[in-house]
Every structure is written in structure tokens, then in C-alpha cells.
Design an enzyme around this catalytic site. Structure first.
Site, PDB file in Angstrom:
ATOM      1  N   GLY A  35       0.891  -1.255   0.123  1.00 13.47           N
ATOM      2  CA  GLY A  35      -0.006  -0.078   0.039  1.00 13.47           C
ATOM      3  C   GLY A  35       0.879   1.279   0.011  1.00 13.47           C
ATOM      4  N   ASP A 144      -5.884   9.405  12.567  1.00 12.62           N
ATOM      5  CA  ASP A 144      -6.522   8.678  11.235  1.00 12.62           C
ATOM      6  C   ASP A 144      -6.955   7.316  11.528  1.00 12.62           C
ATOM      7  OD1 ASP A 144      -6.972   8.995   8.618  1.00 12.62           O
ATOM      8  OD2 ASP A 144      -5.102   8.297   8.041  1.00 12.62           O
TER       9      ASP A 144
END
Length: 260
Positions: A35, A144
Site C-alpha cells: 500500500g 487517522d
């Protein structure tokens, strides 16, 4: 290399330090990318012991040097079953990397619509967030919390990773000041939308955890960019709209019964 940074890393030598050439060998020259985020890319690798690892290669920037030291100094002291474990690092000037245990079941966003172990997973995430807020020497605000940032090991135990946006502040402080928003749309606390944010607390992570729960229970992504109405773009706003409509309908029926 910054002299102060190097001295700091030599003092904090509890973790394995890898050369950048070794890092490239471990991840087979960037072969298997897992990712990418705003602070770098993550690759899968295998150590000589055959243990699988995930290595975050940070973007090359002088401005990120202090960010690396900050993240490293925080994560190396963390020891909790629901927070990702740092096992090594690389720091050669602008070439910086963090080595973590590999989570074989990937991130929660790939399994968000499954009912498997939903209670255990959400409870584990909550415990991980609580540890960051109350279990360390300094409070850690993550900023986050979202399904993509929750990793699952081989037993589906959730781990809170990715401290790229984190903020540290003393345990006895109730708020910390900010001037710019942090987080991901659809998951960040409403307070962080405003230009003059002012003081925020651990509750911003609690808000994001609530959004995560809504995704899991509602089995719908928080962001739906192609929605017909603006209130449907963000799931939690859509829920609020539906709740208000339901209350209004109930009120109208009540007035009708009373002949008003």
C-alpha cells in the site's frame, strides 16, 4: 546525516538497525507493494529467519527527518497486543524505513462487510486506542483511525498502526492546539473541518472510532462520492438526516392525532 538524530538512534538501540541495502534485499527490491500513504509506501518482505515483515519506506524529504525520529521514539516504547509492533528500522540520511511484523489478514477495510469476529475486532480496536491515550508516558492522538489503518494478524487480532499524523502531549493535559486539519474525510471528527481548530483532545479519535463502528454495523463505506444527494456522501451525515426526518414524521403524526 543529522548529528543529533544519529546520537539519538545510538542511545535508543533496543531495536534492530538495518542498512538500506539490507532493506532492499528483504523486500526483494520493492517487489511486493502492500500500500501507499502520504508519508511513504509499505512493502512485504521476509527476513533470514523466514519471518514475514512489512516495511514502510518513508518518502525522501529533509522535512520528514524529524518526523521519523518522533514516530520512532514513540513506537519503540509501545507494547500492547492491539498496537502494531515495531521490530527494526533503517536511517541513512534521506533513506528511512520502519520494519513491522507482517499482518497476514491485511487491513480491516477489505473485511469491513464480513460478520466474522466483529465484536472481538471492534473491542480490540477500542483497547488499542485506549492504550495510546492512557497507557503510554505521553498521550498519543492518532488522528487517522479508519478501517484501512486497522491491521489484522493471523488470528484476526486487530492492530492500530500508522502513526504518520500522530500528536503527542502530556497525560495531564486535556487538549492540544492545532491550526490545520488532520485525518481522512468520512472518518475525521467534525471539529477538524474548521479552519480555526483551536484545542482538540483524545475525543477526535473516539469520533473516528464511532465512524468505523458505523461502517461495520451499517455495512456501508462512510464516503459515497457518487451519491445523489449531498447528505448521502458521508454516511454519518446521512444517518443524522434520516433520524431528523423520522422525528419530524413522528411529530406530524402526533399533531394529526391531536387534531392540531
Amino acid at each position: 546525516m543529522d548529528k543529533n538524530s544519529e546520537e539519538f538512534l545510538q542511545v535508543h538501540d533496543m531495536l534492530i538497525r538495518y542498512s538500506y541495502s539490507n532493506v532492499k534485499k528483504v523486500i526483494k527490491n520493492f517487489k511486493h507493494k502492500l500500500g501507499e500513504g502520504c508519508y511513504g509506501s509499505v512493502y512485504k518482505g521476509s527476513l533470514r529467519s523466514n519471518n514475514e515483515v512489512a516495511i514502510k519506506i518513508l518518502k525522501q524529504s529533509k522535512a520528514l527527518g524529524q518526523g521519523f525520529i518522533s514516530e520512532f521514539a514513540t513506537i519503540e516504547r509501545i507494547d500492547d497486543v492491539n498496537v502494531v509492533q515495531l521490530i527494526g528500522f533503517c536511517f541513512e540520511g534521506l533513506k528511512q524505513a520502519l520494519v513491522y511484523d507482517f499482518m497476514s489478514n491485511g487491513s480491516l477495510d477489505k473485511l469491513i462487510f464480513l460478520r466474522k469476529k466483529i465484536y472481538e475486532i471492534t473491542l480490540g480496536v477500542a483497547r488499542g486506542i485506549e492504550y495510546l491515550h492512557q497507557g503510554c508516558e505521553m498521550q498519543i492522538l492518532h488522528f487517522d483511525i479508519k478501517p484501512r489503518n486497522i491491521l489484522l494478524d493471523k488470528n484476526f487480532t486487530p492492530k492500530v498502526p500508522d502513526f504518520g499524523l500522530m500528536k503527542l502531549y502530556p497525560i495531564n493535559h486535556s487538549t492540544v492546539s492545532f491550526t490545520t486539519a488532520r485525518g481522512t474525510l468520512g472518518h475525521m471528527a467534525p471539529k477538524l473541518f474548521y479552519k480555526n481548530i483551536g484545542g482538540v483532545s483524545y475525543k477526535v479519535d473516539v469520533d473516528s472510532f464511532g465512524m468505523l463502528l458505523m461502517e461495520m454495523v451499517g455495512r456501508r463505506k462512510n464516503i459515497h462520492a457518487d451519491a445523489e444527494h449531498s447528505s448521502q456522501i458521508y454516511f454519518h451525515y446521512g444517518c443524522t438526516t434520516k433520524l431528523m426526518k423520522a422525528k419530524l414524521l413522528k411529530w406530524k403524526k402526533l399533531r394529526k392525532r391531536k387534531g392540531m
